[in-house]
Design an enzyme around this catalytic site. Structure first.
Site, PDB file in Angstrom:
ATOM      1  N   ASP A 145      -3.329 -13.987 -39.895  1.00  0.00           N
ATOM      2  CA  ASP A 145      -1.891 -13.748 -39.809  1.00  0.00           C
ATOM      3  C   ASP A 145      -1.252 -14.875 -39.006  1.00  0.00           C
ATOM      4  O   ASP A 145      -1.715 -15.203 -37.900  1.00  0.00           O
ATOM      5  CB  ASP A 145      -1.596 -12.401 -39.133  1.00  0.00           C
ATOM      6  CG  ASP A 145      -1.793 -11.234 -40.096  1.00  0.00           C
ATOM      7  OD1 ASP A 145      -2.351 -11.441 -41.186  1.00  0.00           O
ATOM      8  OD2 ASP A 145      -1.394 -10.101 -39.733  1.00  0.00           O
ATOM      9  N   HIS A 188      -5.728 -13.271 -35.929  1.00  0.00           N
ATOM     10  CA  HIS A 188      -4.484 -13.988 -35.639  1.00  0.00           C
ATOM     11  C   HIS A 188      -4.794 -15.465 -35.361  1.00  0.00           C
ATOM     12  O   HIS A 188      -5.628 -15.785 -34.517  1.00  0.00           O
ATOM     13  CB  HIS A 188      -3.758 -13.354 -34.451  1.00  0.00           C
ATOM     14  CG  HIS A 188      -3.019 -12.110 -34.826  1.00  0.00           C
ATOM     15  ND1 HIS A 188      -3.596 -10.851 -34.773  1.00  0.00           N
ATOM     16  CD2 HIS A 188      -1.763 -11.930 -35.308  1.00  0.00           C
ATOM     17  CE1 HIS A 188      -2.714  -9.949 -35.188  1.00  0.00           C
ATOM     18  NE2 HIS A 188      -1.595 -10.581 -35.513  1.00  0.00           N
TER      19      HIS A 188
END
Length: 209
Positions: free
Chosen positions: A26, A175
């Site tokens: 992400d 992430h």
């Protein structure tokens, strides 16, 4: 599972028999680590999907172009990173469409037809709208607290997490703004390969007809 008919997944559908991992990153903003992540993926010959926001595309179009050129998928992480469950149909459409348009305009590449709702926040409305727009909604089957750049869990924590919770069809949420993830990635990939896993991409199963 009722979400499946709306092309929404949190694990690969053939997961019981297929030793496969679908890596997903992400990208809400760039913290200086994505280049190293891409270098590691290239070195290990592994493909992944990067879910990008409009701000990320506008901030770092060169990195997004590199993702596509090196064979990765680039999916939609919305325009403003909102909680999708509360949004109207029109607002959901706008969140998806504007990010999609920025991708084409800034990079020349078309957005791949996958969306990750920010924070995993969704409604039946949001997954139906995404499907109607040609998208599969992608959740995850492994995640951990890694997104606070000022409070990182550490490289060893990340490696332990993968060594403990790996499973067939896994879709880990990683992430890209995380220093710990960046440092751990090479060892994680090596470990999973030794366990007999291959690294697949979501277009293997999540193509809208």
């Amino acid at each position: 599972w009722k979400l499946k008919k709306y092309n929404a997944y949190y694990v690969g559908p053939h997961s019981k028999k297929d030793k496969v991992v679908y890596l997903s990153f992400d990208c809400g903003y760039e913290a200086g680590y994505t280049k190293r992540i891409l270098n590691t993926l290239k070195k290990c010959k592994v493909k992944a999907i990067f879910f990008v926001t409009e701000a990320y595309i506008k901030e770092t179009p060169k990195l997004v172009k590199r993702m596509k050129r090196e064979g990765h998928l680039v999916g939609n992480h919305t325009t403003h990173h909102p909680r999708m469950a509360k949004l109207s149909v029109k607002r959901i459409q706008r969140e998806i469409k504007e990010c999609e348009k920025a991708m084409k305009k800034k990079t020349g590449f078309k957005m791949d037809p996958f969306i990750r709702p920010p924070e995993g926040n969704f409604s039946m409305r949001s997954v139906k709208v995404a499907k109607a727009m040609g998208y599969s909604t992608i959740f995850w089957s492994l995640a951990y607290y890694d997104y606070d750049t000022a409070n990182q869990p550490g490289k060893n924590f990340v490696i332990r997490k993968f060594k403990t919770y790996y499973h067939n069809g896994m879709i880990p949420l990683i992430h890209a703004c995380s220093k710990s993830n960046t440092e751990a990635l090479g060892e994680v990939l090596t470990f999973l390969k030794k366990k007999g896993f291959r690294f697949g991409t979501l277009d293997e199963f999540a193509k809208n007809s």
